[in-house]
Design an enzyme around this catalytic site. Structure first.
Site: not given
Length: 343
Positions: A138, A140, A204
């Site tokens: 993950d 980011e 989201y």
């Protein structure tokens, strides 16, 4: 063999053939790939997820260590406890998710062959030590410093090298997955497609009120991409639709007296607001007494629609962030489970 003998055997042959059909149909049903329900479970929450409603648990988070050559795990005892849930459900997978918003040092670690190898070796160590089923990356995001982390123009190329190195080290029996921003930027999906098992799309946090943060389709309240557009973007970037997992938030965003981040369990307790439904975007939202759009979120109805969309589009499954945002009764996780399983 005489023609008369063949004629006598024909009824028995036909009966035997028809008797096999139910078994063949049952075998086909068993061979049908299972749809995934991936629940992110955080280190800072205490709730124990019910394995009956999920197929995969992603533990958040591990991080790249300060030396850029290994993994630092938040609350490792909680990870061990979650791994023990596998004894309660056959086939349950528990992964460690490495990264998260603001989690840095990826750029430095991925930049050299030496640190990539050492990091991948530590991935294997963690899998063995904690009895885990895979690694979820993950980062980011490669090439971006929006989360106030280090970045480099070479990050996307190095990301591909990193994922290849991890796969080589952990082998094909373990899962290698990733979380991806909704617009499918930053990652070379065509390059990593052969080596990753699936992609969790973070459909989201796309906007704030008065816009939806996880609208399925475009409407007058859309700012940025929709969930449908996010899936299309990932397919266009080179990831097959049957390797894509649709993200669902168990929280919302608010303004004008409602917190920016608010769990669903707290949204349902709000007083003095009116629930609205967007027939185009297929999501709910709240307005205040002045009619102003003040909270964007998901509910059981929008989740059911998203799950139907996922099934119709041939996606692999659904993912949600994060488990503890649900009510104690599990309204949202049960909606995901029912929607994925057509119940």
């Amino acid at each position: 063999m005489k023609a008369s003998s063949i004629k006598n055997l024909l009824p028995a042959f036909i009966a035997a053939l028809f008797s096999c059909i139910p078994g063949l149909l049952k075998a086909q049903q068993k061979a049908k790939p299972e749809k995934l329900i991936v629940a992110y479970v955080t280190s800072w929450s205490a709730v124990v997820p019910d394995p009956a409603y999920v197929t995969h648990i992603n533990y958040a988070f591990g991080h790249v260590n300060d030396a850029f050559d290994g993994i630092r795990i938040d609350n490792p005892q909680r990870l061990k406890n979650l791994a023990r849930l596998k004894s309660k459900k056959d086939g349950l997978k528990v992964l460690i998710s490495i990264g998260g918003w603001g989690s840095g040092r990826f750029s430095e670690m991925a930049a050299t062959e030496s640190t990539r190898n050492k990091f991948a070796e530590d991935c294997l160590r963690v899998l063995k030590e904690f009895n885990l089923d895979g690694i979820d990356i993950d980062w980011e995001y490669p090439t971006s410093n929006a989360a106030k982390i280090s970045s480099s123009a070479d990050d996307t190329k190095n990301y591909t090298l990193l994922m290849n190195t991890i796969r080589t080290k952990i082998g094909t029996a373990k899962l290698l997955t990733l979380a991806s921003v909704a617009d499918a930027k930053y990652i070379d999906f065509r390059a990593i497609e052969p080596i990753v098992d699936f992609v969790n799309i973070m459909t989201y946090d796309i906007a704030r009120p008065p816009s939806h943060h996880a609208g399925l389709y475009r409407s007058g309240y859309t700012s940025g991409v929709t969930a449908d557009e996010a899936v299309t973007a990932h397919v266009g970037a080179g990831m097959p639709v049957n390797k894509l997992v649709l993200g669902i938030p168990f929280y919302g965003h608010g303004v004008k007296g409602i917190p920016d981040f608010i769990d669903y369990r707290d949204i349902v307790k709000l007083k003095g607001f009116k629930k609205q439904w967007d027939e185009k975007a297929m999501v709910p939202f709240l307005v205040n007494s002045e009619g102003e759009y003040v909270c964007t979120y998901e509910d059981e109805r929008s989740i059911a629609i998203k799950c139907k969309y996922m099934l119709n589009r041939g996606m692999l499954g659904a993912m949600y962030w994060e488990y503890s945002g649900d009510t104690d009764e599990g309204h949202l996780r049960k909606a995901v489970f029912s929607g994925i399983n057509n119940r």
